[in-house]
Enzyme design. Structure first.
Site, mmCIF file in Angstrom:
data_model
loop_
_atom_site.group_PDB
_atom_site.id
_atom_site.type_symbol
_atom_site.label_atom_id
_atom_site.label_comp_id
_atom_site.label_asym_id
_atom_site.label_seq_id
_atom_site.Cartn_x
_atom_site.Cartn_y
_atom_site.Cartn_z
ATOM 1 N N THR A 1 -4.683 29.898 -24.898
ATOM 2 C CA THR A 1 -4.520 31.364 -24.354
ATOM 3 C C THR A 1 -5.545 32.231 -25.203
ATOM 4 O O THR A 1 -6.039 33.214 -24.638
ATOM 5 C CB THR A 1 -3.273 31.838 -24.846
ATOM 6 O OG1 THR A 1 -2.488 31.182 -23.899
ATOM 7 C CG2 THR A 1 -2.927 33.135 -24.446
ATOM 8 N N ASP B 1 -6.730 24.506 -20.953
ATOM 9 C CA ASP B 1 -5.301 24.625 -21.273
ATOM 10 C C ASP B 1 -5.107 23.423 -22.100
ATOM 11 O O ASP B 1 -5.286 22.428 -21.742
ATOM 12 C CB ASP B 1 -4.373 25.088 -20.177
ATOM 13 C CG ASP B 1 -3.073 25.498 -20.472
ATOM 14 O OD1 ASP B 1 -2.805 26.598 -20.075
ATOM 15 O OD2 ASP B 1 -2.205 24.612 -20.933
ATOM 16 N N SER C 1 -2.308 22.122 -22.159
ATOM 17 C CA SER C 1 -1.502 21.068 -21.249
ATOM 18 C C SER C 1 -2.382 19.883 -20.827
ATOM 19 O O SER C 1 -2.012 18.717 -20.179
ATOM 20 C CB SER C 1 -0.751 21.763 -20.361
ATOM 21 O OG SER C 1 -0.320 23.001 -20.874
HETATM 22 N N1 LIG Z 1 -0.375 30.125 -25.912
HETATM 23 C C1 LIG Z 1 -1.180 29.144 -25.309
HETATM 24 O O1 LIG Z 1 -2.221 28.842 -25.612
HETATM 25 C C2 LIG Z 1 -0.476 28.498 -23.953
HETATM 26 C C3 LIG Z 1 -1.292 27.832 -23.335
HETATM 27 N N2 LIG Z 1 -0.876 27.393 -21.878
HETATM 28 C C4 LIG Z 1 -2.219 26.622 -23.901
HETATM 29 O O2 LIG Z 1 -1.439 25.705 -24.379
HETATM 30 O O3 LIG Z 1 -3.218 26.290 -23.552
#
Ligand SMILES: NC(=O)C[C@H](N)C(=O)O
Length: 478
Positions: free
Chosen positions: A120, A169, A171
């Site tokens: 993010t 990301d 994930s």
């Molecule tokens: N706050 C974040 O960074 C969440 C984002 N979906 C990630 O893990 O890359």
């Protein structure tokens, strides 16, 4: 000062036999690789052998520590992943828009390498992707170069940053990406006082746990951070997290992997993400924070890992042939048994059970216990964790959990699920360990990921005497 990545292949590490990216850099690394690994140690890098090269280079680097003109010659990146993850879809480039050197002026400063994988912190809403958040390549580098608090404050460390391509990301990250980060820290180890890894929060605790195991005899801080709000927003948590992570990465007294987030520094292999939207996104349920920030920075330095006694090494192989099962009352154990049996057909090596309370499962489901016992007998490492956020598995405390001991199940004690899964993958990936050694080591504290048994709180129904003794033992560390 734009760092040259063209010289990045002069201190090669790792086995590039199966390098997927045929390129100039792959060839160059091949040419320079001084150690031929055999089949058994495919992903295992015994950096002791290569360390001599790096120590020599480090001497050169430290001799010219204040010579700014040499900053652009640092080997920012030379990792070529044979077990590449998504970050390696594209070859790294020398594009100055993706890496920056913030030089110091005046007295010598600490030097920190910032490796950015995405998350993010680097994102913005993308109209092409339904206005959802997606990483923006180059945005961090541009922003960093303009941060006067980093460029002109003599107290702040000098930063050299590098963005991987593409930014992703978290994930999408996994063991291949963690291995790449470990290799890049290894490559640059003697040139920097510490390291910051910027990534998304979703899998940060897994990555931090994995790096904790991959980096052996770590003598410098490796600080993970990211944010819940992108850096480009006027109101964000990214700026503070980035600055504080950089400060902790230049600490003289830390030699471990940690996560800085919001107002706390927590041990990487003790951390877990606990909130999807609050800025206090991480917790360390079974170990107090290593540091807390308010008006003052309070370091709990009695909790810091002691400096290492051996030379720095990395071991990046991970065997991920494992599954994690979370039990729910009334679950269909026939399906679970079928699933375990099916997984065994595809060479299941590890099975992590998320059980109730101190490590209990329904005592009436003998079929399931038999299934676990037969998997354990066949060489699957079966590990019991708890669904509780805080506290420890205490095998055999209740009759319902006692049966697991007889079935050959080992306890994860008070490890987080992140530490348990990455530790098991790491130990299974070690070619030098037998399955019985893996089982034994799962119950031994390797990097501060678990509280040693004698320091654990007493079981809930212990006698008053046992409670007093246990309290005395605990007061020795906290
Ligand atoms: N706050 C974040 O960074 C969440 C984002 N979906 C990630 O893990 O890359």
């Amino acid at each position: 000062f734009s760092p040259s990545l063209s010289r990045t292949n002069q201190f090669p590490v790792g086995n590039n036999r199966s390098c997927r990216h045929r390129s100039k850099s792959c060839d160059s690394v091949r040419r320079h690789t001084s150690v031929d690994h055999d089949e058994a140690s495919d992903n295992t890098i015994d950096t002791d052998i290569n360390a001599a090269d790096s120590i020599h280079s480090a001497t050169l680097a430290s001799a010219s520590h204040t010579d700014l003109t040499r900053l652009d010659e640092l080997p920012i990146h030379n990792s070529v992943a044979s077990d590449a993850g998504p970050l390696w879809k594209e070859e790294l480039c020398d594009d100055p828009a993706l890496c920056t050197v913030i030089p110091h002026r005046g007295r010598p400063r600490k030097r920190v390498l910032v490796l950015c994988t995405g998350g993010t912190l680097t994102m913005q809403n993308d109209a092409m992707k339904g206005n959802s958040l997606a990483p923006v390549q180059g945005a961090l580098t541009k922003y960093l170069a303009g941060m006067s608090e980093l460029t002109s404050d003599p107290e702040m460390p000098e930063i050299i940053s590098h963005e991987y391509t593409p930014l992703i990301d978290s994930s999408d990250m996994g063991p291949g990406d963690w291995a790449m980060l470990a290799r890049d820290i290894y490559t640059n180890y003697y040139y920097f006082d510490g390291f910051v890894i910027l990534m998304g929060t979703d899998t940060m605790a897994y990555a931090a746990s994995a790096l904790t195991f991959m980096l052996q005899n770590l003598g410098k801080p490796v600080i993970f951070t990211g944010s819940q709000i992108p850096l480009r927003e006027p109101y964000n948590d990214a700026r503070k997290n980035l600055i504080m992570a950089t400060i902790f990465a230049s600490s003289d007294t830390m030699s471990e992997v940690a996560i800085f987030f919001h107002d706390r520094l927590v041990r990487g292999c003790r951390a877990t993400k606990v909130n999807t939207s609050k800025l206090k996104a991480f917790d360390s349920p079974n170990l107090p924070p290593l540091a807390e920030i308010g008006i003052n920075i309070i370091e709990n330095d009695h909790l810091f890992r002691p400096p290492p006694r051996g030379s720095f090494k990395i071991n990046t192989a991970m065997d991920t042939r494992m599954i994690t099962l979370r039990l729910v009352p009334g679950f269909d154990d026939a399906s679970i048994k079928a699933m375990i049996d099916a997984a065994r057909q595809t060479h299941l090596k590890g099975l992590i059970l998320q059980l109730y309370g101190t490590g209990n499962l329904p005592s009436l489901k003998d079929g399931l216990i038999d299934c676990l016992a037969s998997a354990a007998k066949a060489g699957v490492v079966v590990v019991a964790t708890t669904q509780c956020v805080t506290g420890s598995v205490i095998m055999g405390h209740y009759a319902t959990g006692q049966k697991l001991l007889g079935a050959g199940v080992v306890s994860a004690s008070d490890m987080t699920i992140e530490a348990t899964t990455t530790k098991l993958a790491y130990l299974l990936g070690r070619q030098d360990l037998t399955i019985s050694e893996v089982r034994d080591l799962m119950t031994v504290d390797l990097r501060g990921e678990m509280t040693p048994e004698k320091e654990l709180p007493p079981p809930p129904l212990a006698s008053t005497y046992q409670k007093v003794i246990a309290k005395k033992n605990r007061s020795r560390i906290y």
